[in-house]
Scaffold this active site. Structure first.
Site, PDB file in Angstrom:
ATOM      1  CE1 TYR A  51      49.509  39.341  38.080  1.00  0.00           C
ATOM      2  CE2 TYR A  51      49.273  38.416  35.893  1.00  0.00           C
ATOM      3  CZ  TYR A  51      49.123  39.462  36.769  1.00  0.00           C
ATOM      4  OH  TYR A  51      48.559  40.634  36.318  1.00  0.00           O
ATOM      5  CB  ILE A 241      44.688  40.612  28.937  1.00  0.00           C
ATOM      6  CG1 ILE A 241      44.700  41.827  29.884  1.00  0.00           C
ATOM      7  CG2 ILE A 241      45.655  40.828  27.779  1.00  0.00           C
ATOM      8  CD1 ILE A 241      46.010  42.018  30.623  1.00  0.00           C
ATOM      9  CE  LYS A 243      41.518  33.061  36.308  1.00  0.00           C
ATOM     10  NZ  LYS A 243      40.394  32.503  37.104  1.00  0.00           N
ATOM     11  CB  SER A 244      38.548  32.104  31.592  1.00  0.00           C
ATOM     12  OG  SER A 244      37.734  31.037  32.043  1.00  0.00           O
ATOM     13  NE  ARG A 249      33.921  30.838  33.399  1.00  0.00           N
ATOM     14  CZ  ARG A 249      33.432  29.889  34.196  1.00  0.00           C
ATOM     15  NH1 ARG A 249      32.216  29.435  34.009  1.00  0.00           N
ATOM     16  NH2 ARG A 249      34.146  29.402  35.199  1.00  0.00           N
ATOM     17  CG  ASN A 253      36.039  35.096  27.712  1.00  0.00           C
ATOM     18  OD1 ASN A 253      34.808  35.190  27.722  1.00  0.00           O
ATOM     19  ND2 ASN A 253      36.742  34.937  28.824  1.00  0.00           N
TER      20      ASN A 253
HETATM   21  N1  LIG Z   1      48.485  45.024  35.704  1.00  0.00           N
HETATM   22  C1  LIG Z   1      47.744  44.778  36.758  1.00  0.00           C
HETATM   23  O1  LIG Z   1      47.924  45.352  37.842  1.00  0.00           O
HETATM   24  C2  LIG Z   1      46.640  43.774  36.633  1.00  0.00           C
HETATM   25  C3  LIG Z   1      45.670  43.659  37.652  1.00  0.00           C
HETATM   26  C4  LIG Z   1      44.659  42.716  37.475  1.00  0.00           C
HETATM   27  C5  LIG Z   1      44.643  41.920  36.331  1.00  0.00           C
HETATM   28  N2  LIG Z   1      45.616  42.039  35.380  1.00  0.00           N
HETATM   29  C6  LIG Z   1      45.637  41.199  34.145  1.00  0.00           C
HETATM   30  O2  LIG Z   1      44.349  41.253  33.545  1.00  0.00           O
HETATM   31  C7  LIG Z   1      43.820  39.938  33.440  1.00  0.00           C
HETATM   32  C8  LIG Z   1      42.313  39.948  33.545  1.00  0.00           C
HETATM   33  O3  LIG Z   1      41.893  40.608  34.725  1.00  0.00           O
HETATM   34  P1  LIG Z   1      41.095  39.854  35.883  1.00  0.00           P
HETATM   35  O4  LIG Z   1      41.538  38.457  35.933  1.00  0.00           O
HETATM   36  O5  LIG Z   1      41.235  40.694  37.078  1.00  0.00           O
HETATM   37  O6  LIG Z   1      39.559  40.015  35.458  1.00  0.00           O
HETATM   38  P2  LIG Z   1      38.642  39.623  34.209  1.00  0.00           P
HETATM   39  O7  LIG Z   1      39.414  38.992  33.133  1.00  0.00           O
HETATM   40  O8  LIG Z   1      37.847  40.825  33.919  1.00  0.00           O
HETATM   41  O9  LIG Z   1      37.647  38.556  34.880  1.00  0.00           O
HETATM   42  C9  LIG Z   1      38.100  37.287  35.248  1.00  0.00           C
HETATM   43  C10 LIG Z   1      37.002  36.597  36.006  1.00  0.00           C
HETATM   44  O10 LIG Z   1      35.865  36.407  35.161  1.00  0.00           O
HETATM   45  C11 LIG Z   1      35.548  35.015  35.046  1.00  0.00           C
HETATM   46  N3  LIG Z   1      35.192  34.810  33.643  1.00  0.00           N
HETATM   47  C12 LIG Z   1      36.021  34.699  32.586  1.00  0.00           C
HETATM   48  N4  LIG Z   1      35.345  34.584  31.446  1.00  0.00           N
HETATM   49  C13 LIG Z   1      34.033  34.648  31.770  1.00  0.00           C
HETATM   50  C14 LIG Z   1      32.839  34.589  31.019  1.00  0.00           C
HETATM   51  N5  LIG Z   1      32.854  34.448  29.688  1.00  0.00           N
HETATM   52  N6  LIG Z   1      31.648  34.668  31.700  1.00  0.00           N
HETATM   53  C15 LIG Z   1      31.643  34.798  33.054  1.00  0.00           C
HETATM   54  N7  LIG Z   1      32.741  34.867  33.815  1.00  0.00           N
HETATM   55  C16 LIG Z   1      33.933  34.789  33.182  1.00  0.00           C
HETATM   56  C17 LIG Z   1      36.802  34.281  35.477  1.00  0.00           C
HETATM   57  O11 LIG Z   1      36.488  33.047  36.088  1.00  0.00           O
HETATM   58  P3  LIG Z   1      36.940  31.617  35.460  1.00  0.00           P
HETATM   59  O12 LIG Z   1      38.429  31.571  35.420  1.00  0.00           O
HETATM   60  O13 LIG Z   1      36.344  30.642  36.406  1.00  0.00           O
HETATM   61  O14 LIG Z   1      36.315  31.565  34.080  1.00  0.00           O
HETATM   62  C18 LIG Z   1      37.382  35.246  36.529  1.00  0.00           C
HETATM   63  O15 LIG Z   1      36.747  35.052  37.768  1.00  0.00           O
HETATM   64  C19 LIG Z   1      44.528  39.186  34.569  1.00  0.00           C
HETATM   65  O16 LIG Z   1      44.431  37.782  34.455  1.00  0.00           O
HETATM   66  C20 LIG Z   1      45.927  39.727  34.431  1.00  0.00           C
HETATM   67  O17 LIG Z   1      46.582  39.101  33.334  1.00  0.00           O
HETATM   68  C21 LIG Z   1      46.606  42.961  35.518  1.00  0.00           C
END
Ligand SMILES: NC(=O)c1ccc[n+]([C@@H]2O[C@H](COP(=O)([O-])OP(=O)(O)OC[C@H]3O[C@@H](n4cnc5c(N)ncnc54)[C@H](OP(=O)(O)O)[C@@H]3O)[C@@H](O)[C@H]2O)c1
Length: 297
Positions: A51, A241, A243-244, A249, A253
């Site tokens: 990252y 976990i 992300k924001s 937000r 969360n």
């Molecule tokens: N191991 C792996 O291969 C892998 C792959 C993907 C992800 N991950 C880990 O998992 C974490 C989370 O996954 P992710 O980032 O893909 O997806 P997520 O957490 O499901 O969704 C993040 C998205 O949702 C938005 N968001 C956050 N809170 C919100 C809310 N309350 N209401 C509406 N929208 C909201 C965020 O935008 P804003 O930032 O603008 O709020 C961002 O665009 C990653 O950050 C990483 O640490 C691991």
């Protein structure tokens, strides 16, 4: 803020069920997001060498003033650093960038289906640093049952976690059942379906945040779809976990004041399409990913 449940890993190490994810958090935003999260009550952070923001996670921890020992710091070794010597050096890089003495949870980011021997070597290197006390727990990410089986044949330490794509549209119940049998914690990435709306991933993507079934449940509790999904993970015993980088937000969360009924949990389970949105863990890794250099600390 609600009390977030604590989960216990198979070696007795504990972690809060909710943590802050920082994938796609630009380095310049990451430190502020981490600081905001820690001040809001988060005590678990999930980053990765790939990252490019481990250093900023460390800076956010210092800026928050929260004692280091209260925080579970999780990071991942990228595939280009698989192999005993490379992985041992990757641990040095991650530790130095994060600015910590001990990493709480260190996991392999992906299985390398075409180079599974290197994946095993990387995991055995994690076992070495675990035995040496340089990490408190080790695990994997994006492993299927077959990968877990192949790993078990050649390793000693059962992974503490398997971090996998898991949201209402892709629930992986069979994998979760295997984790439960073997004492591996299921940790959900894209827990609120972030992957279902990543930019540039296809026109026909539906965001789980807009799903009518989910927004129906949301309305009756007076909370957001993200809060409903996070509560669904917590009531089913998973780590998640989200992300924001947006302060409101980030706070929302972890601010969960609802209980979902058995019927509501089942309705969310029923949204499963059985189709992953993210990459297939068995895919051939493209050279730009396989050869990507993780910078020195
Ligand atoms: N191991 C792996 O291969 C892998 C792959 C993907 C992800 N991950 C880990 O998992 C974490 C989370 O996954 P992710 O980032 O893909 O997806 P997520 O957490 O499901 O969704 C993040 C998205 O949702 C938005 N968001 C956050 N809170 C919100 C809310 N309350 N209401 C509406 N929208 C909201 C965020 O935008 P804003 O930032 O603008 O709020 C961002 O665009 C990653 O950050 C990483 O640490 C691991």
């Amino acid at each position: 803020m609600t009390e977030i449940p604590t989960l216990t890993l198979n070696n007795g190490v504990t972690l809060p069920a909710l943590g802050l994810g920082v994938y796609q958090s630009a380095p310049e935003e990451t430190s502020a997001a981490v600081e905001t999260a820690l001040r809001a009550g988060y005590r678990h952070l999930d980053t990765a060498a790939a990252y490019g923001n481990e250093r900023e996670v460390g800076q956010g921890i210092v800026a928050s003033g929260v004692p280091r020992e209260e925080i579970v710091v999780e990071t991942k070794i990228w595939v280009s650093d698989y192999g005993r010597e490379r992985t041992l050096h990757a641990v040095d890089k991650a530790t130095a960038k994060l600015g910590v003495d001990v990493i709480d949870l260190l996991i392999l980011h992906q299985p390398l289906a075409d180079h599974f021997d290197r994946t095993i070597e990387a995991y055995l290197a994690l076992e070495e640093v675990y035995a040496a006390g340089r990490v408190r727990a080790i695990g994997v990410s994006n492993f299927t049952v077959t990968h877990l089986d192949r790993l078990a044949e050649r390793s000693t330490v059962v992974p503490a976690v398997n971090q996998v794509e898991l949201h209402p549209y892709f629930r992986q119940p069979e994998l979760q059942a295997v984790h439960a049998e073997r004492g591996i914690l299921t940790q959900a990435w894209s827990p609120i379906g972030g992957i279902t709306f990543y930019p540039g991933w296809g026109e026909d993507r539906r965001s789980v945040l807009d799903d009518p079934e989910l927004t129906g449940i949301t309305a009756s509790h007076g909370v957001s779809p993200a809060q409903v999904m996070l509560q669904w993970h917590l009531q089913q015993g998973r780590s998640a976990i989200p992300k924001s980088t947006n302060p409101d937000r980030i706070r929302q969360n972890i601010d969960l004041h609802l209980t979902l009924s058995a019927d509501e949990l089942a309705r969310i389970d029923g949204l499963d399409t059985g189709r992953r949105t993210g990459p297939d863990p068995d895919r051939h890794m493209p050279p730009e990913m396989l050869d990507r250099v993780i910078p020195e600390a």
